[in-house]
Scaffold this motif. Structure first.
Motif, PDB file in Angstrom:
ATOM      1  N   LEU A  75      11.689  -0.149  -4.475  1.00  0.00           N
ATOM      2  CA  LEU A  75      10.723  -0.897  -4.153  1.00  0.00           C
ATOM      3  C   LEU A  75       9.447  -0.767  -5.361  1.00  0.00           C
ATOM      4  O   LEU A  75       9.537   0.225  -6.119  1.00  0.00           O
ATOM      5  CB  LEU A  75       9.975  -0.173  -2.935  1.00  0.00           C
ATOM      6  CG  LEU A  75      10.858  -0.598  -1.951  1.00  0.00           C
ATOM      7  CD1 LEU A  75       9.889   0.067  -0.410  1.00  0.00           C
ATOM      8  CD2 LEU A  75      11.182  -1.787  -1.284  1.00  0.00           C
ATOM      9  N   PRO A  76       8.941  -1.905  -5.648  1.00  0.00           N
ATOM     10  CA  PRO A  76       7.977  -1.827  -6.556  1.00  0.00           C
ATOM     11  C   PRO A  76       6.809  -0.907  -6.252  1.00  0.00           C
ATOM     12  O   PRO A  76       6.886  -0.641  -4.970  1.00  0.00           O
ATOM     13  CB  PRO A  76       7.240  -3.342  -6.689  1.00  0.00           C
ATOM     14  CG  PRO A  76       8.470  -4.211  -5.821  1.00  0.00           C
ATOM     15  CD  PRO A  76       9.230  -3.292  -4.911  1.00  0.00           C
ATOM     16  N   PRO A  77       6.146  -0.479  -7.066  1.00  0.00           N
ATOM     17  CA  PRO A  77       5.022   0.538  -6.841  1.00  0.00           C
ATOM     18  C   PRO A  77       3.690   0.191  -5.903  1.00  0.00           C
ATOM     19  O   PRO A  77       3.435   1.173  -5.173  1.00  0.00           O
ATOM     20  CB  PRO A  77       4.548   1.055  -8.251  1.00  0.00           C
ATOM     21  CG  PRO A  77       4.807  -0.186  -9.041  1.00  0.00           C
ATOM     22  CD  PRO A  77       6.098  -0.664  -8.646  1.00  0.00           C
ATOM     23  N   GLY A  89       0.881  -1.231   0.092  1.00  0.00           N
ATOM     24  CA  GLY A  89      -0.008  -0.178   0.032  1.00  0.00           C
ATOM     25  C   GLY A  89       0.897   1.264   0.069  1.00  0.00           C
ATOM     26  O   GLY A  89       1.820   1.139  -0.451  1.00  0.00           O
ATOM     27  N   SER A  90       0.085   2.346   0.660  1.00  0.00           N
ATOM     28  CA  SER A  90       1.182   3.574   0.353  1.00  0.00           C
ATOM     29  C   SER A  90       1.181   4.139   1.692  1.00  0.00           C
ATOM     30  O   SER A  90       1.748   5.306   1.989  1.00  0.00           O
ATOM     31  CB  SER A  90       0.036   4.621  -0.279  1.00  0.00           C
ATOM     32  OG  SER A  90      -1.130   4.655   0.357  1.00  0.00           O
ATOM     33  N   LEU A 118       4.285  -1.264  -3.118  1.00  0.00           N
ATOM     34  CA  LEU A 118       5.092  -1.467  -1.970  1.00  0.00           C
ATOM     35  C   LEU A 118       5.580  -0.290  -1.311  1.00  0.00           C
ATOM     36  O   LEU A 118       6.067   0.735  -1.995  1.00  0.00           O
ATOM     37  CB  LEU A 118       6.105  -2.708  -1.915  1.00  0.00           C
ATOM     38  CG  LEU A 118       5.612  -4.118  -2.399  1.00  0.00           C
ATOM     39  CD1 LEU A 118       6.901  -5.058  -1.983  1.00  0.00           C
ATOM     40  CD2 LEU A 118       4.459  -4.610  -1.608  1.00  0.00           C
ATOM     41  N   VAL A 119       5.582  -0.086  -0.066  1.00  0.00           N
ATOM     42  CA  VAL A 119       6.000   1.061   0.680  1.00  0.00           C
ATOM     43  C   VAL A 119       7.203   0.873   1.691  1.00  0.00           C
ATOM     44  O   VAL A 119       6.956  -0.227   2.435  1.00  0.00           O
ATOM     45  CB  VAL A 119       5.209   1.865   1.023  1.00  0.00           C
ATOM     46  CG1 VAL A 119       4.294   1.324   2.127  1.00  0.00           C
ATOM     47  CG2 VAL A 119       5.540   3.379   1.451  1.00  0.00           C
ATOM     48  N   ALA A 120       8.187   1.600   1.985  1.00  0.00           N
ATOM     49  CA  ALA A 120       9.072   1.606   3.209  1.00  0.00           C
ATOM     50  C   ALA A 120       8.429   2.135   4.173  1.00  0.00           C
ATOM     51  O   ALA A 120       7.938   3.331   4.170  1.00  0.00           O
ATOM     52  CB  ALA A 120      10.512   2.388   2.681  1.00  0.00           C
ATOM     53  N   ARG A 121       8.278   1.705   5.430  1.00  0.00           N
ATOM     54  CA  ARG A 121       8.077   2.154   6.679  1.00  0.00           C
ATOM     55  C   ARG A 121       9.146   2.076   7.814  1.00  0.00           C
ATOM     56  O   ARG A 121       9.671   1.142   7.915  1.00  0.00           O
ATOM     57  CB  ARG A 121       6.852   1.464   7.097  1.00  0.00           C
ATOM     58  CG  ARG A 121       5.545   1.536   6.171  1.00  0.00           C
ATOM     59  CD  ARG A 121       4.458   0.840   6.895  1.00  0.00           C
ATOM     60  NE  ARG A 121       3.913   1.722   7.765  1.00  0.00           N
ATOM     61  CZ  ARG A 121       2.709   1.281   8.472  1.00  0.00           C
ATOM     62  NH1 ARG A 121       2.018   0.044   8.216  1.00  0.00           N
ATOM     63  NH2 ARG A 121       2.207   1.820   9.505  1.00  0.00           N
ATOM     64  N   PRO A 122       9.335   3.347   8.283  1.00  0.00           N
ATOM     65  CA  PRO A 122      10.405   3.160   9.330  1.00  0.00           C
ATOM     66  C   PRO A 122       9.916   2.282  10.648  1.00  0.00           C
ATOM     67  O   PRO A 122       8.681   2.158  10.734  1.00  0.00           O
ATOM     68  CB  PRO A 122      10.414   4.766  10.030  1.00  0.00           C
ATOM     69  CG  PRO A 122      10.032   5.684   8.769  1.00  0.00           C
ATOM     70  CD  PRO A 122       8.858   4.594   8.189  1.00  0.00           C
ATOM     71  N   VAL A 182       6.059 -10.128   1.190  1.00  0.00           N
ATOM     72  CA  VAL A 182       5.747  -9.048   1.536  1.00  0.00           C
ATOM     73  C   VAL A 182       4.050  -9.099   1.179  1.00  0.00           C
ATOM     74  O   VAL A 182       3.270  -8.469   2.076  1.00  0.00           O
ATOM     75  CB  VAL A 182       6.343  -7.855   1.330  1.00  0.00           C
ATOM     76  CG1 VAL A 182       5.718  -6.526   1.589  1.00  0.00           C
ATOM     77  CG2 VAL A 182       7.871  -7.796   1.754  1.00  0.00           C
ATOM     78  N   ARG A 183       3.871  -9.258  -0.025  1.00  0.00           N
ATOM     79  CA  ARG A 183       2.530  -9.027  -0.482  1.00  0.00           C
ATOM     80  C   ARG A 183       1.368  -9.967   0.126  1.00  0.00           C
ATOM     81  O   ARG A 183       0.171  -9.879   0.399  1.00  0.00           O
ATOM     82  CB  ARG A 183       2.530  -9.366  -1.932  1.00  0.00           C
ATOM     83  CG  ARG A 183       3.385  -8.155  -2.894  1.00  0.00           C
ATOM     84  CD  ARG A 183       3.131  -8.440  -4.160  1.00  0.00           C
ATOM     85  NE  ARG A 183       3.847  -7.362  -5.062  1.00  0.00           N
ATOM     86  CZ  ARG A 183       4.796  -7.437  -5.560  1.00  0.00           C
ATOM     87  NH1 ARG A 183       5.692  -8.510  -5.538  1.00  0.00           N
ATOM     88  NH2 ARG A 183       5.534  -6.503  -6.220  1.00  0.00           N
ATOM     89  N   VAL A 184       1.946 -11.375   0.685  1.00  0.00           N
ATOM     90  CA  VAL A 184       1.025 -12.283   1.147  1.00  0.00           C
ATOM     91  C   VAL A 184       1.212 -11.948   2.786  1.00  0.00           C
ATOM     92  O   VAL A 184       0.159 -12.699   3.456  1.00  0.00           O
ATOM     93  CB  VAL A 184       1.228 -13.664   0.818  1.00  0.00           C
ATOM     94  CG1 VAL A 184       1.276 -13.752  -0.676  1.00  0.00           C
ATOM     95  CG2 VAL A 184       2.898 -14.141   1.350  1.00  0.00           C
TER      96      VAL A 184
END
Length: 303
Positions: free
Chosen positions: A242-244, A167-168, A246-250, A224-226
């Protein structure tokens, strides 16, 4: 027949247990067993009698122990003498997946540096320094492993690991609300597995066990997707786009740190190796606050 195999033979002869010997040598048990079998084939004699419960030296194996020990001691003396005579030899450095971008600038005028192209996991690079295959290596290492291998570790850098989610939503996520992947392949992922499992014990995050090498790369993104929670990214994936979807989260409470050490032998006698190591780590700052494994060289004792 290789000197490395002879060292493996002595470790098993001392321990009379393949598991303990493998842990002492920092290699996987199946790899140790394969190397001993290869040595037995080369020598044309069985060195150990083993069944499911016990390991014992054969008569031939017991007779060879003092000879092998003397041979390895002589090899160590030869290596030390060669180091003293080879002041012009390039300083050989290995790495896992990261080197300082200004590495050659740091050692300019101090030593001639050769970057080894054989990229292997941290525990293997440390073992190569210990056995003389490398002079220096950039790797992740624990205090106990450095002491066991006779290595000196100096801080060179650190990655602040983040989680990857679907997600975003790029907001921070608490450590207890993420997952870590642990791979069955300890030959490739031993260091990461040790780190991830200790992080999970300390924080309560979920451990997901895998067997397909998906700690990094496209297969990691599929995991990650599952997953129903964000997944901690490994040091090997820190700079991978990262693919569009997916998102990086601290990651917070706590923020995980992965340290990179520059390791060399404690008894290093080549002045240019010592000078190169000192130049490489000069002006490296402190880590700041974050989570480190209990036996990380840069974690305060009891901290």
């Amino acid at each position: 027949m290789e000197l490395r195999q002879l060292r493996y033979f002595l470790a098993v002869a001392d321990e009379l247990h393949f598991g303990r010997a493998a842990a002492r040598l920092l290699i996987a048990g199946p790899s140790l067993s394969q190397q001993i079998k290869a040595l037995e084939r080369d020598l044309g004699v069985a060195l150990f009698a083993r069944d499911r419960r016990t390991v014992a030296l054969t008569a031939a194996g017991a007779a060879l122990v003092p000879e092998v020990r003397a041979l390895l001691e002589r090899a160590d003396e030869l290596r030390r003498h060669a180091r003293q005579l080879s002041g012009s030899r390039p300083v050989r450095i290995g790495y896992v997946n990261w080197l300082p971008p200004d590495l050659t600038t740091r050692v300019a005028g101090v030593a001639q540096l050769y970057v080894d192209a054989w990229v292997v996991p941290s525990h293997q690079q440390a073992a190569r320094v210990a056995d003389g295959s490398l002079d220096l290596a950039v790797c992740w290492i624990r205090r106990a492993d450095a002491a066991q291998l006779g290595l000196k570790a100096q801080l060179l850098g650190a990655d602040r690991l983040y989680a990857v989610g679907v997600g975003s939503d790029a907001s921070p996520v608490r450590a207890e609300d993420i997952a870590v992947l642990v791979d069955d392949d300890v030959t490739s992922w031993q260091s990461w597995n040790d780190y991830a499992e200790e992080f999970a014990r300390d924080t309560g995050c979920k451990v997901r066990r895998i067997h397909n090498g998906a700690i990094t790369g496209p297969a990691f993104f599929d995991h990650v997707r599952v997953c129903t929670t964000p997944v901690l990214n490994s040091p090997k994936g820190q700079t991978t786009p990262l693919p569009p979807d997916l998102v990086a989260r601290p990651v917070i409470e706590p923020e995980p740190l992965w340290t990179w050490s520059l390791v060399r032998r404690e008894d290093e006698e080549r002045a240019d190796v010592v000078a190169a190591a000192d130049a490489i780590v000069r002006d490296v700052g402190d880590l700041g606050r974050g989570w480190l494994p209990a036996d990380d060289p840069y974690r305060a004792v009891g901290g």
